[in-house]
Design an enzyme around this catalytic site. Sequence first.
Site: not given
Length: 242
Positions: A10, A24, A79, A142
Amino acid sequence: MYKVWIDAGHGGKDPGAVANGVLEKDIALKVSLGIKERLESGYENVQVLLSRSSDVFLELRDRTSRANAAGADILVSIHCNAGGGKGGFETFRYTSASQSSIKLQDTLHKAITAKLGGTDRGQKAQNLHMVRESNMPAVLTENLFVDVAADADRLKQSSVIDAIIDGHVQGIATYLGLSKTKEEKPVTQGRDINVPSKWAETTWKGVTEKGFFDGSRPGATVTREELGTVVSRLLKYVDQKG
Ligand SMILES: [Zn+2]
């Protein structure tokens, strides 16, 4: 020289998952910068290239095409999770991943869960752009759920961010077989110098209450001048005690 591509998920107009005051994109950037710093300073023969080193937006295809053009040896995409989980850590490889990708995932996953603790959601496979379009062994991590309150609280702690960074660094070093740099690391590395070490807390409190130290930067190294100041305060203290 090994080239490690670290992809902070992102960025810019795309914050990724947002909940409980955690973005995030911010966690991904902090972890990525930390991995570069610790891997390059702690190990020999390794260079870390980043998709982004600031809060900017990047298309997925630009991330993988740049990593492929650079001829990176491995790629790790960073992430945080959200949406329906109960919290914890998990990793992803491509659905028809190479043996090398499977090995990278296994090594990274074990190193990170060992440092991070908490719920291990397992090593998974999914058809994700970052792991599909990368030419080199590629894994997506993650790192906890921003929309699970307990995980979000952990992501706000610097010790947890440190554990995530250290886990990635350890896993990458193990996978590539990197050797540690020969110079001694400064004692302040890998800790917050503004927070006293657990074992020294009581002593530090005592000596700051007596005014020998002003209480700032407990973890910093001391110069001769600073030591002289402390000795002079100590002598004055002993004098007054008579
Ligand atoms: Zn994401």
